[in-house]
Design an enzyme around this catalytic site. Structure first.
Site, PDB file in Angstrom:
ATOM      1  N   MET A  36      50.338   0.211 -36.981  1.00 33.48           N
ATOM      2  CA  MET A  36      50.840   1.395 -36.785  1.00 33.48           C
ATOM      3  C   MET A  36      52.172   1.901 -36.294  1.00 33.48           C
ATOM      4  O   MET A  36      53.016   0.804 -35.918  1.00 33.48           O
ATOM      5  CB  MET A  36      50.058   2.373 -35.911  1.00 33.48           C
ATOM      6  N   GLY A  37      52.772   2.780 -36.696  1.00 34.01           N
ATOM      7  CA  GLY A  37      54.174   3.326 -36.177  1.00 34.01           C
ATOM      8  C   GLY A  37      54.858   4.146 -37.190  1.00 34.01           C
ATOM      9  O   GLY A  37      55.039   3.461 -38.307  1.00 34.01           O
ATOM     10  N   ARG A  38      54.603   5.389 -36.986  1.00 35.05           N
ATOM     11  CA  ARG A  38      55.055   6.377 -37.825  1.00 35.05           C
ATOM     12  C   ARG A  38      56.503   6.477 -38.021  1.00 35.05           C
ATOM     13  O   ARG A  38      57.277   6.371 -39.117  1.00 35.05           O
ATOM     14  CB  ARG A  38      54.428   7.621 -37.568  1.00 35.05           C
ATOM     15  N   GLN A  74      43.722  -0.687 -33.563  1.00 39.10           N
ATOM     16  CA  GLN A  74      44.719  -0.705 -32.442  1.00 39.10           C
ATOM     17  C   GLN A  74      44.655   0.091 -31.469  1.00 39.10           C
ATOM     18  O   GLN A  74      45.240   0.386 -30.470  1.00 39.10           O
ATOM     19  CB  GLN A  74      46.211  -0.570 -33.310  1.00 39.10           C
ATOM     20  N   ARG A  75      43.869   1.366 -31.775  1.00 37.15           N
ATOM     21  CA  ARG A  75      43.769   2.104 -30.589  1.00 37.15           C
ATOM     22  C   ARG A  75      42.321   2.180 -29.829  1.00 37.15           C
ATOM     23  O   ARG A  75      42.136   2.851 -29.057  1.00 37.15           O
ATOM     24  CB  ARG A  75      43.900   3.697 -31.251  1.00 37.15           C
ATOM     25  N   GLU A 122      54.052  13.863 -29.525  1.00 33.53           N
ATOM     26  CA  GLU A 122      55.170  14.789 -30.010  1.00 33.53           C
ATOM     27  C   GLU A 122      54.437  16.112 -30.348  1.00 33.53           C
ATOM     28  O   GLU A 122      54.988  17.110 -29.965  1.00 33.53           O
ATOM     29  CB  GLU A 122      56.012  14.232 -31.052  1.00 33.53           C
ATOM     30  N   GLU A 152      53.468   1.007 -40.518  1.00 36.38           N
ATOM     31  CA  GLU A 152      52.869   1.831 -41.769  1.00 36.38           C
ATOM     32  C   GLU A 152      54.136   2.875 -41.958  1.00 36.38           C
ATOM     33  O   GLU A 152      54.046   3.333 -43.493  1.00 36.38           O
ATOM     34  CB  GLU A 152      51.800   2.613 -40.915  1.00 36.38           C
ATOM     35  N   ARG A 161      48.051 -11.986 -49.196  1.00 41.48           N
ATOM     36  CA  ARG A 161      47.012 -11.115 -49.069  1.00 41.48           C
ATOM     37  C   ARG A 161      47.426  -9.868 -47.857  1.00 41.48           C
ATOM     38  O   ARG A 161      48.330 -10.306 -46.925  1.00 41.48           O
ATOM     39  CB  ARG A 161      45.836 -12.042 -48.269  1.00 41.48           C
ATOM     40  N   ASP A 197      52.441   4.419 -30.193  1.00 41.95           N
ATOM     41  CA  ASP A 197      53.393   4.129 -31.002  1.00 41.95           C
ATOM     42  C   ASP A 197      54.771   4.073 -29.999  1.00 41.95           C
ATOM     43  O   ASP A 197      55.741   3.628 -30.568  1.00 41.95           O
ATOM     44  CB  ASP A 197      53.752   5.361 -32.175  1.00 41.95           C
TER      45      ASP A 197
HETATM   46  O1  F6P Z   1      49.122   8.286 -32.513  1.00 41.66           O
HETATM   47  C1  F6P Z   1      49.939   8.032 -33.575  1.00 41.66           C
HETATM   48  C2  F6P Z   1      49.339   7.404 -34.635  1.00 41.66           C
HETATM   49  O2  F6P Z   1      48.960   6.111 -34.216  1.00 41.66           O
HETATM   50  C3  F6P Z   1      50.452   6.976 -35.886  1.00 41.66           C
HETATM   51  O3  F6P Z   1      50.949   5.731 -35.817  1.00 41.66           O
HETATM   52  C4  F6P Z   1      49.476   7.072 -37.099  1.00 41.66           C
HETATM   53  O4  F6P Z   1      49.989   7.412 -38.213  1.00 41.66           O
HETATM   54  C5  F6P Z   1      48.513   8.224 -36.647  1.00 41.66           C
HETATM   55  O5  F6P Z   1      48.302   7.950 -35.152  1.00 41.66           O
HETATM   56  C6  F6P Z   1      47.260   8.041 -37.390  1.00 41.66           C
HETATM   57  O6  F6P Z   1      46.122   8.801 -36.913  1.00 41.66           O
HETATM   58  P1  F6P Z   1      44.760   9.419 -37.437  1.00 41.66           P
HETATM   59  O7  F6P Z   1      44.407   8.521 -38.324  1.00 41.66           O
HETATM   60  O8  F6P Z   1      43.992   9.640 -36.195  1.00 41.66           O
HETATM   61  O9  F6P Z   1      45.242  10.600 -37.827  1.00 41.66           O
END
Ligand code: F6P
Length: 344
Positions: free
Chosen positions: A170-172, A276-277, A104, A223, A268, A128
């Site tokens: 992750m998942g903003r 994840q990336r 985005e 997250e 825990r 995401d």
């Molecule tokens: O690409 C989006 C994302 O995976 C979000 O889910 C996460 O908040 C963000 O990247 C975190 O990325 P960075 O720590 O590299 O700023």
């Protein structure tokens, strides 16, 4: 023959190299184009720092994670004279257009540049999967597989120690990774940004499960999930990036404490974060990235500017950048209802 600049912006994502390779390979071999790759996203455009992208320099990268170009969250609109610097780099490199690969933020910049008369074709990237206009973004399936593998492994400890384990993924804005990995990993509760949660309801589900004979539970939380009566939880004290996004991470910490206090069950948490990336893209993401790259260079060759390549059903299509960026693509309600069938 034409010359194009390629860049990768935002968080890295499995499949970025497949896109770069697709653009360059088809562009050179079929159309005789030339390419430069700007380093570190929009930062490289501002500094006019780039490398030549050729068949040679894009060889052997299909299976590699990350991006050979580097990435950053630089926003040219936050830099004094940023737009002039972008124009200067395009002129200096004699480019006919730019192909930014990003989410985005990176594509939001691309969208604004279109209004300035700059030729742009966007390629959607985010683990995401929250970009509109496309059914899936590349990188998502890899992230889901990594999160599912982690949930499978955490089951072992949860079961052996009779614990509640909270897995933060992750998942903003959207809970796609949480929903897919939660369903695949058999999560007992899945919490997503689209549905603010009540911790007492979460505890009731877990208690019901334990009272009916289960000795452990797995909760998957995105997250960006928020409590009904509170704000987004972050361990990073409101730190923001150049696009104004708060640095997320830590909702699982609050859940671990809250659940243990309310239920008495040992709890825990694990935050998966950038794992994840990382690493090699799964086959699906290599194929989708390749198809996006090939379509992007076709669109650039056609001069079909202001578009983003996208997946619709099984077809690769072009959609206006405007359409893709209007709103984030939130979790499908029916998918979440399917996940809920297995809660508690
Ligand atoms: O690409 C989006 C994302 O995976 C979000 O889910 C996460 O908040 C963000 O990247 C975190 O990325 P960075 O720590 O590299 O700023």
């Amino acid at each position: 023959m034409a010359r194009f600049g390629v860049l990768t912006g935002g968080g890295d994502c499995p499949g970025l190299n497949a896109v770069i390779r697709g653009i360059v390979r088809k562009g050179i071999n079929q159309y005789g184009h030339e390419f430069v790759g700007f380093r570190y996203g929009w930062a490289g455009v501002l500094k006019n720092e780039a490398i030549e992208l050729t068949n040679q320099t894009t060889r052997g990268i299909l299976h590699r994670g990350g991006t050979i170009l580097g990435s950053s969250r630089t926003n040219p609109y936050k830099v004094d004279g940023g737009l002039d610097q972008v124009r200067a780099a395009i002129a200096d490199r004699n480019l006919d257009g730019l192909i930014p690969i990003g989410g985005e933020d990176t594509l939001g910049v691309a969208r604004k540049l279109v209004d300035e008369g700059i030729n742009v074709i966007g390629v959607p990237k985010t683990i995401d999967n929250d970009l509109n206009g496309t059914d899936f973004t590349f990188g998502f399936q890899t992230a889901v597989q990594i999160a599912t593998d982690a949930i499978d492994r955490l089951h072992t400890t949860a079961e052996s120690h009779n614990r509640v384990i909270i897995v933060e993924v992750m998942g903003r804005h959207a809970g796609w990774i949480a929903a897919y990995s939660g369903i695949a990993g058999g999560a007992d509760v899945i919490l997503v940004p689209e549905r603010p949660f009540d911790i007492d309801e979460v505890c009731s589900l877990i208690k019901r499960r334990h009272e009916s004979g289960s000795t452990f539970s797995i909760i998957v939380v995105a997250e960006g999930a928020t409590p009904k009566d509170g704000d987004i939880v972050s361990e990073f004290g409101g730190q923001t990036d150049a696009f104004g996004h708060v640095r997320l991470g830590g909702i699982a910490v609050a859940l671990e404490k809250g659940i243990e206090e309310r239920t008495g069950y040992e709890s825990r948490m694990t935050i998966l974060g950038h794992v994840q990336r990382g690493g090699t893209p799964v086959a699906y993401d290599r194929v989708l990235g390749t198809r996006f790259g090939v379509e992007a260079i076709d669109a650039a060759t056609d001069g079909d500017w202001g578009k983003m390549v996208a997946l619709r059903g099984t077809d690769i299509v072009r959609v206006p950048l405007d359409e893709a960026l209007a709103e984030p693509k939130l979790l499908d309600t029916k998918l979440y209802e399917t996940a809920r069938t297995f809660f508690g």
